[in-house]
Scaffold this motif. Structure first.
Motif, short mmCIF file in Angstrom:
data_model
loop_
_atom_site.label_atom_id
_atom_site.label_comp_id
_atom_site.label_asym_id
_atom_site.label_seq_id
_atom_site.Cartn_x
_atom_site.Cartn_y
_atom_site.Cartn_z
N VAL A 177 9.48 5.77 -8.31
CA VAL A 177 8.86 5.05 -7.19
C VAL A 177 8.02 3.88 -7.69
O VAL A 177 8.12 2.76 -7.18
CB VAL A 177 8.00 6.02 -6.34
CG1 VAL A 177 7.15 5.23 -5.34
CG2 VAL A 177 8.89 7.00 -5.59
N VAL A 178 7.21 4.12 -8.71
CA VAL A 178 6.36 3.05 -9.26
C VAL A 178 7.22 1.93 -9.83
O VAL A 178 6.91 0.74 -9.67
CB VAL A 178 5.42 3.62 -10.35
CG1 VAL A 178 4.68 2.49 -11.06
CG2 VAL A 178 4.43 4.59 -9.72
N SER A 179 8.34 2.28 -10.46
CA SER A 179 9.20 1.28 -11.10
C SER A 179 9.89 0.36 -10.11
O SER A 179 10.41 -0.69 -10.49
CB SER A 179 10.25 1.96 -11.98
OG SER A 179 11.27 2.57 -11.20
N LEU A 180 9.91 0.72 -8.84
CA LEU A 180 10.54 -0.13 -7.83
C LEU A 180 9.84 -1.48 -7.72
O LEU A 180 10.43 -2.46 -7.27
CB LEU A 180 10.53 0.57 -6.46
CG LEU A 180 11.39 1.83 -6.34
CD1 LEU A 180 11.19 2.49 -4.98
CD2 LEU A 180 12.86 1.53 -6.59
N ARG A 198 -0.96 6.15 -2.23
CA ARG A 198 -1.91 6.11 -3.35
C ARG A 198 -1.68 4.91 -4.25
O ARG A 198 -2.61 4.41 -4.88
CB ARG A 198 -1.80 7.40 -4.17
CG ARG A 198 -2.29 8.63 -3.43
CD ARG A 198 -1.92 9.91 -4.11
NE ARG A 198 -2.75 10.20 -5.27
CZ ARG A 198 -2.67 11.32 -5.97
NH1 ARG A 198 -1.78 12.25 -5.63
NH2 ARG A 198 -3.46 11.53 -6.99
N ASN A 199 -0.45 4.44 -4.32
CA ASN A 199 -0.13 3.28 -5.14
C ASN A 199 -0.15 1.97 -4.34
O ASN A 199 0.32 0.95 -4.82
CB ASN A 199 1.24 3.47 -5.81
CG ASN A 199 1.18 4.44 -6.97
OD1 ASN A 199 0.79 4.08 -8.07
ND2 ASN A 199 1.55 5.69 -6.71
N GLU A 200 -0.70 2.06 -3.12
CA GLU A 200 -0.91 0.88 -2.26
C GLU A 200 0.39 0.13 -1.98
O GLU A 200 0.40 -1.08 -1.84
CB GLU A 200 -1.94 -0.05 -2.90
CG GLU A 200 -3.30 0.60 -3.08
CD GLU A 200 -4.31 -0.31 -3.74
OE1 GLU A 200 -3.90 -1.36 -4.30
OE2 GLU A 200 -5.51 0.00 -3.70
N MET A 201 1.49 0.87 -1.89
CA MET A 201 2.76 0.27 -1.52
C MET A 201 2.90 0.13 -0.02
O MET A 201 3.73 -0.61 0.48
CB MET A 201 3.91 1.12 -2.09
CG MET A 201 3.91 1.20 -3.59
SD MET A 201 5.20 2.30 -4.21
CE MET A 201 4.86 2.25 -5.98
#
Length: 480
Positions: free
Chosen positions: A182-185, A220-223
């Motif tokens: 998810v973060v790598s997107l 949490r990752n502000e996406m």
């Protein structure tokens, strides 16, 4: 190692995929050009990776391939799934299994609309990947929804292309770590370029993934600023659920959900329906909302605690919204993106929540301060339904009629009350005023009895059976 991998450019990622002779698939992109596959063509070595790339721009051609959409909507999750079904089906049908032994098949698809000429609608789209993590395995699925933020169709197309490369690369390099995937997107992308407001994982490699946690990970990752899931635990696109609907929402910690919450919901909802006779089951959406701030009240977010709350609300049959909107006016603004002028918004809240609304320090970031916030909160179609509170120290029942706000806000409060923007819930159960969730939590942790009757349905049994909120069956057996 993962940090180094995340620094790869889209071209480098595409080349790595192209050079992996075990990966083979198709691309089908509708609405914004063949932006993802372009990276794979330009990277070199694509002949070993690409079975087919297509873009059915004409609606009649698209209908002939994937079927007609009788509601006229083509940028939908349903359309995306039809595309994935069709393309994977063709690969299985047309490619000789012996000739392609050792290949892991995939199909990437997107259906997207970019910003319009007048720049009124920013654009959005559905992006998906169906893939085998290893040869002859079952297929896995990653489906996500994006909202574009850039003010140029060309920039949005380029962003979409990078996102697609990141998704395909992540699927084959971060399969065992969906959070990392998810973060790598967002690799080489900025959060000012696009928002990912929904993602779902499924398939054999993701059988242990709880999609609600993936939603929480987006927040949490502000996406994104808000995510939603239904009683089945499957993440829902807020726009699909809320579009043109009347909304009745209740914010709380629900730790655990009590008879107070259910009474507040039902009695407030009854008043909401009476105030607006045009509301039906078909045009109404009821939501339980939890804020990130609430989840962080005990420090860092406890995912087990989050799932405990989510499990109970889902088992009670409710849709759940998790948001980053601490202030109510931001929540109303969010709802207003999907509703229309004629639709209504009802907010059920307790006395403490309403008192917090009237604290000026929460609005210091607004140039217009509390007046600007209230202008957004108490719009023409918004009403607050207030559940009373029994003040044990004073022995007074607090309602909208005797609530005390700061002196400089008394007239403002009176204005909203007189205009029926704040209305007391009258048909409530007085017995529920004795219930306090913090006390119940202590009773659960201390293995006390008597708290069970303060919770609705079989919630107490669920808590005991699954050991939620600190309930320890072995410890309680010893104590009792």
């Amino acid at each position: 190692m993962s940090q180094i991998l995340r620094e790869l450019t889209p071209k480098q990622k595409a080349l790595k995929i192209n050079l992996d002779r075990n990966i083979y698939g198709t691309f089908a992109e509708i609405g914004a050009g063949q932006e993802t596959v372009r990276f794979f063509y330009r990277a070199g070595g694509a002949s070993g990776t690409l079975a087919k790339a297509m873009s059915a721009y004409d609606k009649d051609f698209s209908d002939a391939i994937y079927g007609k959409e009788y509601d006229g909507r083509y940028v939908t999750e349903d359309r995306l799934n039809k595309m994935l079904d069709h393309e994977i089906g063709l690969m299985e049908e047309r490619l000789d299994k012996e000739q392609h032994a050792g290949k892991s098949f995939f199909s990437y698809a997107n259906t997207v609309t970019t910003i319009d000429y007048a720049k009124k609608y920013k654009g959005h789209g559905w992006v998906g990947l169906r893939f085998q993590a290893a040869p002859n395995e079952g297929y896995n699925n990653i489906v996500l929804h994006v909202r574009f933020k850039e003010n140029s169709a060309q920039l949005q197309q380029e962003t979409l292309g990078v996102l697609g490369v990141n998704l395909i690369y992540g699927a084959y390099h971060h399969t065992d770590n969906p959070r990392e995937l998810v973060v790598s997107l967002y690799d080489t992308l900025d959060k000012d370029q696009l928002e990912i407001d929904m993602i779902n994982f499924s398939g054999p490699r993701f059988r242990y993934v709880d999609n609600r946690l993936m939603s929480l990970h987006l927040l949490r990752n502000e996406m994104t600023e808000a995510v939603m899931f239904g009683p089945d635990g499957y993440n829902i696109l807020p726009a699909d659920l809320l579009y043109k609907k009347n909304i009745f929402a209740m914010r709380g910690s629900f730790r655990p959900v009590t008879n107070v919450n259910i009474d507040m919901l039902h009695s407030g909802l009854d008043m909401f329906r009476k105030d607006h006779p045009q509301i039906t089951d078909e045009n109404l959406q009821v939501l339980f909302e939890i804020t990130l701030t609430n989840l962080r009240q005990e420090g860092e977010i406890d995912e087990r605690d989050f799932l405990n709350r989510a499990d109970i609300l889902c088992k009670l049959g409710y849709n759940v919204l998790i948001s980053n909107y601490q202030e109510y006016y931001k929540l109303v603004d969010y709802f207003s993106e999907y509703t229309r002028n004629r639709t209504q918004i009802g907010l059920a809240m307790g006395v403490n929540n309403l008192l917090a609304v009237f604290k000026e320090e929460y609005y210091s970031d607004l140039s217009g301060g509390i007046m600007e916030a209230f202008g957004k909160l108490f719009k023409r179609n918004v009403k607050v339904y207030l559940y009373p509170y029994q003040d044990k120290e004073e022995g007074v029942l607090l309602t909208a009629q005797n609530l005390k706000v700061s002196d400089n806000l008394k007239d403002l409060y009176k204005f909203f009350k007189l205009n029926d923007k704040i209305q007391d819930i009258e048909d409530y159960n007085p017995e529920n005023l004795k219930i306090h969730s913090r006390k119940i939590l202590k009773q659960i942790n201390n293995c006390e009895t008597g708290w069970e009757g303060s919770l609705p349905g079989d919630v107490a049994a669920i808590i005991k059976d699954k050991g939620m909120f600190g309930y320890d069956e072995e410890k309680c057996k010893f104590i009792l």
